[in-house]
Scaffold this motif. Structure first.
Motif, short mmCIF file in Angstrom:
data_model
loop_
_atom_site.label_atom_id
_atom_site.label_comp_id
_atom_site.label_asym_id
_atom_site.label_seq_id
_atom_site.Cartn_x
_atom_site.Cartn_y
_atom_site.Cartn_z
N ALA A 177 0.82 -1.21 0.00
CA ALA A 177 0.00 0.00 0.00
C ALA A 177 0.86 1.26 0.00
N MET A 178 2.01 1.20 0.63
CA MET A 178 2.89 2.37 0.68
C MET A 178 3.39 2.78 -0.71
N SER A 179 3.49 1.82 -1.62
CA SER A 179 3.98 2.16 -2.95
C SER A 179 3.00 2.99 -3.74
N MET A 180 1.73 2.96 -3.36
CA MET A 180 0.73 3.75 -4.06
C MET A 180 1.02 5.25 -3.92
N ALA A 181 1.61 5.65 -2.81
CA ALA A 181 1.96 7.05 -2.57
C ALA A 181 3.46 7.24 -2.70
N GLY A 182 4.12 6.29 -3.31
CA GLY A 182 5.58 6.28 -3.38
C GLY A 182 6.21 7.53 -3.93
N ARG A 183 5.64 8.08 -5.01
CA ARG A 183 6.23 9.28 -5.60
C ARG A 183 6.25 10.44 -4.60
N HIS A 184 5.29 10.44 -3.69
CA HIS A 184 5.22 11.51 -2.69
C HIS A 184 6.07 11.18 -1.46
N LEU A 185 6.22 9.90 -1.17
CA LEU A 185 6.96 9.48 0.01
C LEU A 185 8.47 9.42 -0.19
N LEU A 186 8.92 9.06 -1.39
CA LEU A 186 10.35 8.87 -1.61
C LEU A 186 11.20 10.09 -1.26
N PRO A 187 10.81 11.29 -1.61
CA PRO A 187 11.64 12.43 -1.21
C PRO A 187 11.80 12.55 0.30
N ALA A 188 10.72 12.33 1.05
CA ALA A 188 10.79 12.41 2.51
C ALA A 188 11.63 11.27 3.08
N ILE A 189 11.50 10.09 2.51
CA ILE A 189 12.29 8.94 2.98
C ILE A 189 13.77 9.20 2.72
N ASN A 190 14.09 9.65 1.52
CA ASN A 190 15.49 9.93 1.19
C ASN A 190 16.06 11.04 2.06
N GLN A 191 15.26 12.04 2.38
CA GLN A 191 15.73 13.11 3.25
C GLN A 191 16.01 12.58 4.65
N ALA A 192 15.14 11.70 5.16
CA ALA A 192 15.36 11.11 6.49
C ALA A 192 16.63 10.27 6.50
N VAL A 193 16.87 9.52 5.42
CA VAL A 193 18.10 8.72 5.33
C VAL A 193 19.31 9.65 5.34
N GLU A 194 19.25 10.72 4.58
CA GLU A 194 20.36 11.69 4.54
C GLU A 194 20.64 12.28 5.91
N GLU A 195 19.59 12.60 6.65
CA GLU A 195 19.74 13.26 7.94
C GLU A 195 20.14 12.32 9.07
N ARG A 196 19.74 11.05 8.99
CA ARG A 196 19.87 10.18 10.15
C ARG A 196 20.83 9.01 10.00
N ALA A 197 21.16 8.65 8.78
CA ALA A 197 22.04 7.50 8.59
C ALA A 197 23.50 7.92 8.68
N LEU A 198 24.33 6.99 9.07
CA LEU A 198 25.77 7.23 9.09
C LEU A 198 26.25 7.45 7.66
N ALA A 199 27.27 8.25 7.49
CA ALA A 199 27.76 8.63 6.16
C ALA A 199 28.07 7.42 5.28
N GLU A 200 28.77 6.42 5.82
CA GLU A 200 29.11 5.23 5.04
C GLU A 200 27.87 4.49 4.58
N THR A 201 26.92 4.34 5.48
CA THR A 201 25.68 3.64 5.17
C THR A 201 24.88 4.43 4.16
#
Length: 75
Positions: A11-35
């Motif tokens: 079901a999450m993929s149905m809104a994927g185009r809208h969610l991906l930017p937010a998900i990628n931003q969260a990964v950028e902000e919270r993940a370790l640089a190597e990861t």
């Protein structure tokens, strides 16, 4: 936990185009640089059927790895 690939499906993929930017931003902000550099977030090619296809894949894998476990039915 250092995934190389995160697949958004069901079901999450149905809104994927809208969610991906937010998900990628969260990964950028919270993940370790190597990861962060090694992790890709994508939408499932199966869309809302991703869960069903995953379940089917597990059944097929089980049958192919132990074919003797399949019980034959007489017709």
């Amino acid at each position: 936990f250092n995934p190389e690939l995160v697949v958004v499906g069901g079901a999450m993929s149905m809104a994927g185009r809208h969610l991906l930017p937010a998900i990628n931003q969260a990964v950028e902000e919270r993940a370790l640089a190597e990861t962060r550099a090694q992790t890709q977030v994508v939408l499932s090619a199966f869309g809302s059927d991703a869960s069903v296809m995953g379940a089917v894949a597990l059944v097929v894998k089980q049958i192919l790895s132990t074919p003797s476990s399949v019980k034959r039915r007489s017709v």
